[in-house]
Scaffold this motif. Structure first.
Motif, PDB file in Angstrom:
ATOM      1  N   GLU A  25      -2.724  11.895   2.553  1.00  0.00           N
ATOM      2  CA  GLU A  25      -4.168  11.377   1.878  1.00  0.00           C
ATOM      3  C   GLU A  25      -3.905  10.515   1.081  1.00  0.00           C
ATOM      4  N   ARG A  26      -2.783  10.677   0.109  1.00  0.00           N
ATOM      5  CA  ARG A  26      -2.527   9.506  -0.857  1.00  0.00           C
ATOM      6  C   ARG A  26      -2.168   8.165  -0.183  1.00  0.00           C
ATOM      7  N   ILE A  27      -1.745   8.181   0.902  1.00  0.00           N
ATOM      8  CA  ILE A  27      -1.315   6.871   1.703  1.00  0.00           C
ATOM      9  C   ILE A  27      -2.639   6.366   2.131  1.00  0.00           C
ATOM     10  N   VAL A  28      -3.450   7.018   2.535  1.00  0.00           N
ATOM     11  CA  VAL A  28      -4.695   6.478   3.097  1.00  0.00           C
ATOM     12  C   VAL A  28      -5.440   5.943   1.903  1.00  0.00           C
ATOM     13  N   ALA A  56       4.003   3.196   9.867  1.00  0.00           N
ATOM     14  CA  ALA A  56       3.734   2.315  11.059  1.00  0.00           C
ATOM     15  C   ALA A  56       2.316   2.227  11.496  1.00  0.00           C
ATOM     16  N   LYS A  57       1.589   1.299  11.559  1.00  0.00           N
ATOM     17  CA  LYS A  57       0.288   0.828  11.974  1.00  0.00           C
ATOM     18  C   LYS A  57       0.050   0.963  13.450  1.00  0.00           C
ATOM     19  N   THR A  58      -1.176   1.297  14.039  1.00  0.00           N
ATOM     20  CA  THR A  58      -1.375   1.028  15.555  1.00  0.00           C
ATOM     21  C   THR A  58      -1.677  -0.410  15.392  1.00  0.00           C
ATOM     22  N   ASN A  83      -5.301   3.161   9.313  1.00  0.00           N
ATOM     23  CA  ASN A  83      -5.018   2.971  10.916  1.00  0.00           C
ATOM     24  C   ASN A  83      -3.642   3.147  11.212  1.00  0.00           C
ATOM     25  N   TYR A  84      -3.021   4.002  10.724  1.00  0.00           N
ATOM     26  CA  TYR A  84      -1.765   4.137  11.132  1.00  0.00           C
ATOM     27  C   TYR A  84      -1.428   5.337  12.183  1.00  0.00           C
ATOM     28  N   ASP A 107       0.684  -1.130   0.202  1.00  0.00           N
ATOM     29  CA  ASP A 107       0.054   0.002   0.074  1.00  0.00           C
ATOM     30  C   ASP A 107       0.790   1.074  -0.026  1.00  0.00           C
ATOM     31  N   LEU A 108       1.961   1.058   0.760  1.00  0.00           N
ATOM     32  CA  LEU A 108       2.957   2.381   0.649  1.00  0.00           C
ATOM     33  C   LEU A 108       3.613   2.494  -0.637  1.00  0.00           C
ATOM     34  N   TYR A 109       3.736   1.399  -1.448  1.00  0.00           N
ATOM     35  CA  TYR A 109       4.218   1.362  -2.787  1.00  0.00           C
ATOM     36  C   TYR A 109       3.206   2.130  -3.627  1.00  0.00           C
TER      37      TYR A 109
END
Length: 200
Positions: A126-129, A197-199, A135-136, A86-88
């Motif tokens: 916003e792009r990351i979500v 990093a996610k919760t 849930n980061y 997803d980060l990619y």
């Protein structure tokens, strides 16, 4: 679902992840492809594993990210990151937008190639979500333009205090890196790193 038309675009796609550098931060074994580029750019061959190894090699050594300020910036060696698709995807969206819009900023261009922005400039978080990394508790971004290989771009990022800090930050657990080549753009090649990093 993240989708980009391949019309008139060349990508170096790495599944999982300057003359100019930029960074941003917020809290709350794929195949290799070689691209023919303009004469000033050499052929680029880099794998997802090589990208991840370069980042983790940098993180394995304590370093002073702010050498001109003795009271700030010393970073201890820290744990390796893992690849996140997803980060990619968010990194790929932004690197493509920079190349297609011929811009260079952490904000999206607000044009058709700024998919998340939908007509207005998107923010990196916003792009990351939008690309599924939810849930980061912390995320960050490094961008670069013009470097012809992985060694050059890592050297540029590590010489820049804010980018070095992003690479070394202990709170990050995952990363995605994307590379987009567009011969008729200002920089020819665009790099984007997204960290997170996610919760629990």
């Amino acid at each position: 679902m993240f989708e980009i038309s391949l019309k008139n675009r060349k990508y170096l796609l790495i599944a999982t992840a300057f003359l100019v550098v930029g960074c941003g931060e917020a809290s709350s074994n794929s195949p290799t492809q070689t691209l023919d580029q303009q004469e000033s750019l050499t052929k680029i061959t880099v794998t997802q594993q090589e990208l991840l190894d370069a980042i983790n090699k940098a993180r394995s050594v304590a370093r002073d990210c702010y050498p001109d300020d003795p009271n700030r910036g010393f970073m201890e060696a820290t744990h390796p990151l893992t690849w996140n698709s997803d980060l990619y995807a968010s990194a790929l969206e932004h690197a493509n937008d920079l190349a297609q819009s011929n811009t260079f900023s952490h904000d999206g261009s607000g044009t058709e190639s700024d998919i998340t922005g939908d007509g207005k400039p998107s923010k990196f978080y916003e792009r990351i979500v939008a690309n599924g990394y939810t849930n980061y508790y912390t995320v960050g971004e490094n961008i670069a333009g013009g470097q012809k290989n992985l060694e050059e771009v890592m050297k540029a990022w590590l010489k820049s205090p804010a980018h070095c800090t992003n690479i070394m930050k202990d709170s990050y657990k995952e990363v995605g890196v994307a590379i987009v080549v567009k011969e008729d753009s200002n920089y020819g090649i665009y790099w984007a790193q997204n960290f997170g990093a996610k919760t629990k």
